[in-house]
Design a protein around this motif. Structure first.
Motif, PDB file in Angstrom:
ATOM      1  N   TYR A 134       0.859  -1.187   0.000  1.00  0.00           N
ATOM      2  CA  TYR A 134       0.000   0.000   0.000  1.00  0.00           C
ATOM      3  C   TYR A 134       0.890   1.230   0.000  1.00  0.00           C
ATOM      4  O   TYR A 134       1.754   1.374   0.866  1.00  0.00           O
ATOM      5  N   ARG A 135       0.684   2.102  -0.964  1.00  0.00           N
ATOM      6  CA  ARG A 135       1.320   3.417  -0.975  1.00  0.00           C
ATOM      7  C   ARG A 135       0.231   4.403  -0.593  1.00  0.00           C
ATOM      8  O   ARG A 135      -0.727   4.609  -1.339  1.00  0.00           O
ATOM      9  N   VAL A 136       0.350   4.976   0.565  1.00  0.00           N
ATOM     10  CA  VAL A 136      -0.677   5.870   1.087  1.00  0.00           C
ATOM     11  C   VAL A 136      -0.155   7.303   0.980  1.00  0.00           C
ATOM     12  O   VAL A 136       0.870   7.642   1.563  1.00  0.00           O
ATOM     13  N   SER A 152       0.418  14.729   8.552  1.00  0.00           N
ATOM     14  CA  SER A 152       1.716  14.299   9.080  1.00  0.00           C
ATOM     15  C   SER A 152       1.559  13.294  10.227  1.00  0.00           C
ATOM     16  O   SER A 152       2.518  12.626  10.602  1.00  0.00           O
ATOM     17  N   ASP A 153       0.364  13.175  10.791  1.00  0.00           N
ATOM     18  CA  ASP A 153       0.098  12.235  11.882  1.00  0.00           C
ATOM     19  C   ASP A 153      -0.574  10.953  11.413  1.00  0.00           C
ATOM     20  O   ASP A 153      -1.190  10.251  12.205  1.00  0.00           O
ATOM     21  N   PHE A 154      -0.452  10.624  10.132  1.00  0.00           N
ATOM     22  CA  PHE A 154      -1.116   9.451   9.575  1.00  0.00           C
ATOM     23  C   PHE A 154      -0.816   8.184  10.378  1.00  0.00           C
ATOM     24  O   PHE A 154      -1.710   7.399  10.673  1.00  0.00           O
ATOM     25  N   SER A 155       0.446   7.978  10.744  1.00  0.00           N
ATOM     26  CA  SER A 155       0.826   6.735  11.421  1.00  0.00           C
ATOM     27  C   SER A 155       0.135   6.582  12.774  1.00  0.00           C
ATOM     28  O   SER A 155      -0.034   5.469  13.265  1.00  0.00           O
ATOM     29  N   SER A 179      -9.913   7.025   3.782  1.00  0.00           N
ATOM     30  CA  SER A 179     -10.137   8.411   3.366  1.00  0.00           C
ATOM     31  C   SER A 179      -8.882   9.027   2.735  1.00  0.00           C
ATOM     32  O   SER A 179      -8.930  10.141   2.235  1.00  0.00           O
ATOM     33  N   GLN A 180      -7.783   8.299   2.765  1.00  0.00           N
ATOM     34  CA  GLN A 180      -6.532   8.770   2.174  1.00  0.00           C
ATOM     35  C   GLN A 180      -6.436   8.259   0.727  1.00  0.00           C
ATOM     36  O   GLN A 180      -7.176   7.386   0.319  1.00  0.00           O
ATOM     37  N   LEU A 181      -5.496   8.805  -0.037  1.00  0.00           N
ATOM     38  CA  LEU A 181      -5.253   8.315  -1.394  1.00  0.00           C
ATOM     39  C   LEU A 181      -4.359   7.087  -1.284  1.00  0.00           C
ATOM     40  O   LEU A 181      -3.209   7.175  -0.852  1.00  0.00           O
ATOM     41  N   TYR A 195       0.363  15.940  -2.325  1.00  0.00           N
ATOM     42  CA  TYR A 195       0.429  15.091  -1.135  1.00  0.00           C
ATOM     43  C   TYR A 195       1.853  15.097  -0.605  1.00  0.00           C
ATOM     44  O   TYR A 195       2.726  14.404  -1.136  1.00  0.00           O
ATOM     45  N   PRO A 196       2.113  15.837   0.448  1.00  0.00           N
ATOM     46  CA  PRO A 196       3.485  15.945   0.949  1.00  0.00           C
ATOM     47  C   PRO A 196       3.996  14.706   1.690  1.00  0.00           C
ATOM     48  O   PRO A 196       5.188  14.558   1.872  1.00  0.00           O
TER      49      PRO A 196
END
Length: 76
Positions: free
Chosen positions: A5-7, A12-15, A26-28, A54-55
């Protein structure tokens, strides 16, 4: 064979929140199936591909036992 998976996200707090299914979806997310050699660094086997707008990019790997592994994160 592993599921990669490439998210791509602006968060910045995704993890911290990635285990929530609704949040994750909800993410790409791009999914690919890839053979990985476990005797080598997995991060080096999955190339980073930048997406404009998407940074942050996170790489996750799902194995045959449905175990999800955090492989790496990138910031552009």
């Amino acid at each position: 064979m592993f599921t990669v998976y490439r998210v791509y996200t602006n968060d910045s707090d995704f993890s911290d929140y990635m285990n929530g299914e609704t949040y994750f979806n909800s993410q790409l997310v791009y999914t690919e199936y890839r053979v990985l050699d476990l005797s080598y660094d997995m991060r080096s086997q999955i190339p980073f591909i930048e997406r404009k707008g998407y940074p942050f990019c996170y790489h996750l790997v799902l194995d045959q036992d449905d175990e999800l592994y955090f492989v790496g994160n990138y910031e552009s």
